[in-house]
Design a protein around this motif. Structure first.
Motif, PDB file in Angstrom:
ATOM      1  N   LEU A   1      -1.719  11.673   1.740  1.00 17.61           N
ATOM      2  CA  LEU A   1      -1.162  10.631   0.870  1.00 17.61           C
ATOM      3  C   LEU A   1      -2.195   9.548   0.621  1.00 17.61           C
ATOM      4  O   LEU A   1      -3.143   9.384   1.398  1.00 17.61           O
ATOM      5  CB  LEU A   1       0.071  10.004   1.519  1.00 17.61           C
ATOM      6  CG  LEU A   1       1.287  10.892   1.767  1.00 17.61           C
ATOM      7  CD1 LEU A   1       2.336  10.118   2.565  1.00 17.61           C
ATOM      8  CD2 LEU A   1       1.868  11.399   0.466  1.00 17.61           C
ATOM      9  N   PRO A   2      -2.027   8.765  -0.434  1.00 22.47           N
ATOM     10  CA  PRO A   2      -2.847   7.562  -0.593  1.00 22.47           C
ATOM     11  C   PRO A   2      -2.723   6.685   0.660  1.00 22.47           C
ATOM     12  O   PRO A   2      -1.667   6.656   1.292  1.00 22.47           O
ATOM     13  CB  PRO A   2      -2.248   6.876  -1.825  1.00 22.47           C
ATOM     14  CG  PRO A   2      -1.630   7.995  -2.603  1.00 22.47           C
ATOM     15  CD  PRO A   2      -1.114   8.964  -1.582  1.00 22.47           C
ATOM     16  N   LYS A   3      -3.789   5.969   1.003  1.00 24.24           N
ATOM     17  CA  LYS A   3      -3.842   5.251   2.273  1.00 24.24           C
ATOM     18  C   LYS A   3      -2.669   4.293   2.469  1.00 24.24           C
ATOM     19  O   LYS A   3      -2.083   4.229   3.555  1.00 24.24           O
ATOM     20  CB  LYS A   3      -5.157   4.471   2.378  1.00 24.24           C
ATOM     21  CG  LYS A   3      -5.365   3.765   3.708  1.00 24.24           C
ATOM     22  CD  LYS A   3      -6.734   3.112   3.756  1.00 24.24           C
ATOM     23  CE  LYS A   3      -6.966   2.429   5.095  1.00 24.24           C
ATOM     24  NZ  LYS A   3      -6.048   1.308   5.327  1.00 24.24           N
ATOM     25  N   ASP A   4      -2.295   3.543   1.424  1.00 23.48           N
ATOM     26  CA  ASP A   4      -1.210   2.586   1.592  1.00 23.48           C
ATOM     27  C   ASP A   4       0.118   3.285   1.856  1.00 23.48           C
ATOM     28  O   ASP A   4       0.929   2.824   2.667  1.00 23.48           O
ATOM     29  CB  ASP A   4      -1.114   1.669   0.368  1.00 23.48           C
ATOM     30  CG  ASP A   4      -0.748   2.427  -0.908  1.00 23.48           C
ATOM     31  OD1 ASP A   4      -1.187   3.591  -1.046  1.00 23.48           O
ATOM     32  OD2 ASP A   4      -0.041   1.868  -1.763  1.00 23.48           O
ATOM     33  N   GLN A   5       0.345   4.422   1.188  1.00 26.43           N
ATOM     34  CA  GLN A   5       1.577   5.170   1.409  1.00 26.43           C
ATOM     35  C   GLN A   5       1.589   5.817   2.792  1.00 26.43           C
ATOM     36  O   GLN A   5       2.624   5.828   3.467  1.00 26.43           O
ATOM     37  CB  GLN A   5       1.738   6.232   0.326  1.00 26.43           C
ATOM     38  CG  GLN A   5       1.925   5.669  -1.071  1.00 26.43           C
ATOM     39  CD  GLN A   5       2.040   6.744  -2.132  1.00 26.43           C
ATOM     40  OE1 GLN A   5       2.262   7.912  -1.833  1.00 26.43           O
ATOM     41  NE2 GLN A   5       1.892   6.355  -3.390  1.00 26.43           N
TER      42      GLN A   5
ATOM     43  N   HIS B   1       8.617   4.506   0.197  1.00 29.35           N
ATOM     44  CA  HIS B   1       9.485   5.281  -0.687  1.00 29.35           C
ATOM     45  C   HIS B   1       8.666   6.290  -1.492  1.00 29.35           C
ATOM     46  O   HIS B   1       9.012   7.477  -1.577  1.00 29.35           O
ATOM     47  CB  HIS B   1      10.229   4.333  -1.618  1.00 29.35           C
ATOM     48  CG  HIS B   1      11.101   5.018  -2.631  1.00 29.35           C
ATOM     49  ND1 HIS B   1      12.305   5.588  -2.309  1.00 29.35           N
ATOM     50  CD2 HIS B   1      10.926   5.224  -3.962  1.00 29.35           C
ATOM     51  CE1 HIS B   1      12.844   6.120  -3.395  1.00 29.35           C
ATOM     52  NE2 HIS B   1      12.026   5.911  -4.411  1.00 29.35           N
ATOM     53  N   ARG B   2       7.563   5.828  -2.072  1.00 32.23           N
ATOM     54  CA  ARG B   2       6.719   6.719  -2.855  1.00 32.23           C
ATOM     55  C   ARG B   2       6.076   7.788  -1.978  1.00 32.23           C
ATOM     56  O   ARG B   2       5.946   8.948  -2.383  1.00 32.23           O
ATOM     57  CB  ARG B   2       5.641   5.904  -3.574  1.00 32.23           C
ATOM     58  CG  ARG B   2       6.183   5.027  -4.699  1.00 32.23           C
ATOM     59  CD  ARG B   2       5.099   4.151  -5.295  1.00 32.23           C
ATOM     60  NE  ARG B   2       5.588   3.383  -6.431  1.00 32.23           N
ATOM     61  CZ  ARG B   2       4.887   2.430  -7.054  1.00 32.23           C
ATOM     62  NH1 ARG B   2       3.661   2.131  -6.623  1.00 32.23           N
ATOM     63  NH2 ARG B   2       5.399   1.787  -8.070  1.00 32.23           N
ATOM     64  N   GLY B   3       5.665   7.387  -0.763  1.00 28.28           N
ATOM     65  CA  GLY B   3       5.052   8.351   0.141  1.00 28.28           C
ATOM     66  C   GLY B   3       6.010   9.452   0.545  1.00 28.28           C
ATOM     67  O   GLY B   3       5.644  10.624   0.587  1.00 28.28           O
ATOM     68  N   LEU B   4       7.262   9.081   0.840  1.00 24.87           N
ATOM     69  CA  LEU B   4       8.250  10.073   1.235  1.00 24.87           C
ATOM     70  C   LEU B   4       8.593  11.001   0.072  1.00 24.87           C
ATOM     71  O   LEU B   4       8.804  12.209   0.270  1.00 24.87           O
ATOM     72  CB  LEU B   4       9.509   9.380   1.750  1.00 24.87           C
ATOM     73  CG  LEU B   4       9.357   8.686   3.112  1.00 24.87           C
ATOM     74  CD1 LEU B   4      10.596   7.871   3.424  1.00 24.87           C
ATOM     75  CD2 LEU B   4       9.106   9.706   4.204  1.00 24.87           C
TER      76      LEU B   4
END
Length: 209
Positions: A127-131, A164-167
């Motif tokens: 995933l992107p680091k922040d996610q 939320h976006r990461g999940l």
């Protein structure tokens, strides 16, 4: 957890061991995604616990707050490690050397048991680091949005959105077809796959909102 932390602050060694046994596996999963190398993650966790033990008397809060504080300490150590690693050159070992090294544990059962968690961390690391950090803090370390925001130095709303976006992205990755390996039969369960890193009753996508 909060009682164990308070007892540990009062000098109860058994309480400190209880706190360590509870938090250490979560920190290792978090650090493994941050730094990539499991052995580096263990070293950083050891350094973090030395600081935690030294500064434990300065902590104020409950069990949830302690997990957030421990994650903050570990994260700072991890970032220092990554900065130092970028500054120093690394020597690469020939593959022949690596193939001669003995495995730490060849027990098939251990490998199978760890495979789910390893796969989950690999997906989160993609995933992107922040996610990735938001998911780790909210789901793996089970911090609320406010505590996770303090660890990351961000607003709680931003952490909720990133988690939320990461999940959602993880769900898509899990639904993707497994690539076939030549000569290997691939079987995929019809059941919904699990990340393998949360306990029953842990945060869900609905809880992230």
């Amino acid at each position: 957890m909060g009682q164990a932390v308070a007892a540990a602050q009062a000098g109860d060694e058994e309480a400190f061991r209880q706190v360590f046994r509870t938090v250490q596996p979560l920190l290792l999963r978090y650090l493994r995604v941050l730094v990539g190398d499991p052995s580096d993650a263990e070293d950083i966790a050891s350094e973090a616990w030395l600081q935690i033990a030294r500064d434990l008397h300065t902590f104020h809060g409950d069990g949830d707050g302690f997990r957030g504080w421990a994650a903050t300490v570990a994260r700072h150590r991890a970032l220092d490690h990554l900065r130092a690693k970028r500054r120093r050159p690394t020597a690469e070992l020939p593959e022949e050397y690596l193939t001669e090294l003995a495995a730490e544990d060849d027990t098939e059962g251990t490998v199978v048991a760890a495979d789910g968690t390893r796969r989950a961390l690999e997906l989160i690391a993609a995933l992107p680091k922040d996610q990735a950090e938001a998911v780790l803090l909210r789901v793996v370390l089970q911090l609320d949005a406010e505590s996770a925001a303090q660890v990351l130095g961000k607003r709680a709303g931003s952490v909720r959105m990133a988690a939320h976006r990461g999940l959602r992205r993880l769900a898509k990755l899990l639904e993707a077809p497994v690539p076939a390996v030549p000569g290997q039969r691939v079987e995929r369960s019809t059941k919904n796959p699990s990340l393998g890193v949360t306990k029953p009753g842990a945060s869900t996508l609905k809880d992230m909102r």
